[in-house]
Design a protein around this motif. Structure first.
Motif, PDB file in Angstrom:
ATOM      1  N   LEU A  46      -2.854   6.844  10.376  1.00 24.80           N
ATOM      2  CA  LEU A  46      -3.730   6.397  11.456  1.00 24.80           C
ATOM      3  C   LEU A  46      -4.908   5.584  10.918  1.00 24.80           C
ATOM      4  N   HIS A  47      -5.462   6.002   9.785  1.00 18.61           N
ATOM      5  CA  HIS A  47      -6.550   5.238   9.160  1.00 18.61           C
ATOM      6  C   HIS A  47      -6.049   3.856   8.741  1.00 18.61           C
ATOM      7  N   PHE A  48      -4.859   3.810   8.165  1.00 20.27           N
ATOM      8  CA  PHE A  48      -4.263   2.546   7.755  1.00 20.27           C
ATOM      9  C   PHE A  48      -4.111   1.611   8.956  1.00 20.27           C
TER      10      PHE A  48
ATOM     11  N   SER B 276       0.872  -1.172   0.000  1.00 23.40           N
ATOM     12  CA  SER B 276       0.000   0.000   0.000  1.00 23.40           C
ATOM     13  C   SER B 276       0.908   1.220   0.000  1.00 23.40           C
TER      14      SER B 276
ATOM     15  N   LYS C  80      -9.350  -5.465   8.793  1.00 26.58           N
ATOM     16  CA  LYS C  80      -9.618  -5.236   7.368  1.00 26.58           C
ATOM     17  C   LYS C  80      -8.353  -5.487   6.558  1.00 26.58           C
TER      18      LYS C  80
ATOM     19  N   ASP D 156      -8.583  -3.413  12.982  1.00 25.75           N
ATOM     20  CA  ASP D 156      -9.980  -3.833  12.852  1.00 25.75           C
ATOM     21  C   ASP D 156     -10.123  -5.097  12.010  1.00 25.75           C
TER      22      ASP D 156
ATOM     23  N   LYS E 207      -5.625   1.744  11.943  1.00 28.70           N
ATOM     24  CA  LYS E 207      -6.926   1.376  12.500  1.00 28.70           C
ATOM     25  C   LYS E 207      -7.568   0.260  11.684  1.00 28.70           C
ATOM     26  N   SER E 208      -7.472   0.366  10.367  1.00 29.22           N
ATOM     27  CA  SER E 208      -8.042  -0.674   9.500  1.00 29.22           C
ATOM     28  C   SER E 208      -7.381  -2.022   9.745  1.00 29.22           C
ATOM     29  N   ARG E 209      -6.059  -2.048   9.935  1.00 22.12           N
ATOM     30  CA  ARG E 209      -5.366  -3.309  10.194  1.00 22.12           C
ATOM     31  C   ARG E 209      -5.798  -3.885  11.535  1.00 22.12           C
TER      32      ARG E 209
ATOM     33  N   PRO F 229      -2.912  11.585   9.172  1.00 21.75           N
ATOM     34  CA  PRO F 229      -4.290  11.065   9.112  1.00 21.75           C
ATOM     35  C   PRO F 229      -4.412   9.772   8.311  1.00 21.75           C
ATOM     36  N   ARG F 230      -3.713   9.676   7.189  1.00 22.15           N
ATOM     37  CA  ARG F 230      -3.767   8.448   6.387  1.00 22.15           C
ATOM     38  C   ARG F 230      -3.098   7.288   7.107  1.00 22.15           C
TER      39      ARG F 230
ATOM     40  N   GLN G 285      -5.606  -5.090   3.634  1.00 21.63           N
ATOM     41  CA  GLN G 285      -4.958  -3.989   2.931  1.00 21.63           C
ATOM     42  C   GLN G 285      -5.193  -4.139   1.431  1.00 21.63           C
TER      43      GLN G 285
END
Length: 53
Positions: A34-36, A13, A44, A42, A38-40, A31-32, A46
């Motif tokens: 932290l979103h990355f 990614s 989700k 959670d 959080k998704s991992r 911000p990107r 990649q």
């Protein structure tokens, strides 16, 4: 590095920031990033961006 990893089949990614230098890039990327993360956490998957390279 990203191109080499993609060629080896790694799910990369990759994203570039428009911020100047390391500090500007850091501020723009937080911000990107932290979103990355959080998704991992959670669970989700990649999405690969090897097609962009």
């Amino acid at each position: 590095l990203a191109k080499r990893w993609c060629a080896q089949g790694v799910n990369v990614s990759w994203d570039a920031t428009a911020g100047p230098a390391h500090i500007g890039g850091y501020i723009a990327a937080v911000p990107r990033a932290l979103h990355f993360l959080k998704s991992r956490f959670d669970g989700k998957r990649q999405l690969s961006s090897c097609w962009r390279l």
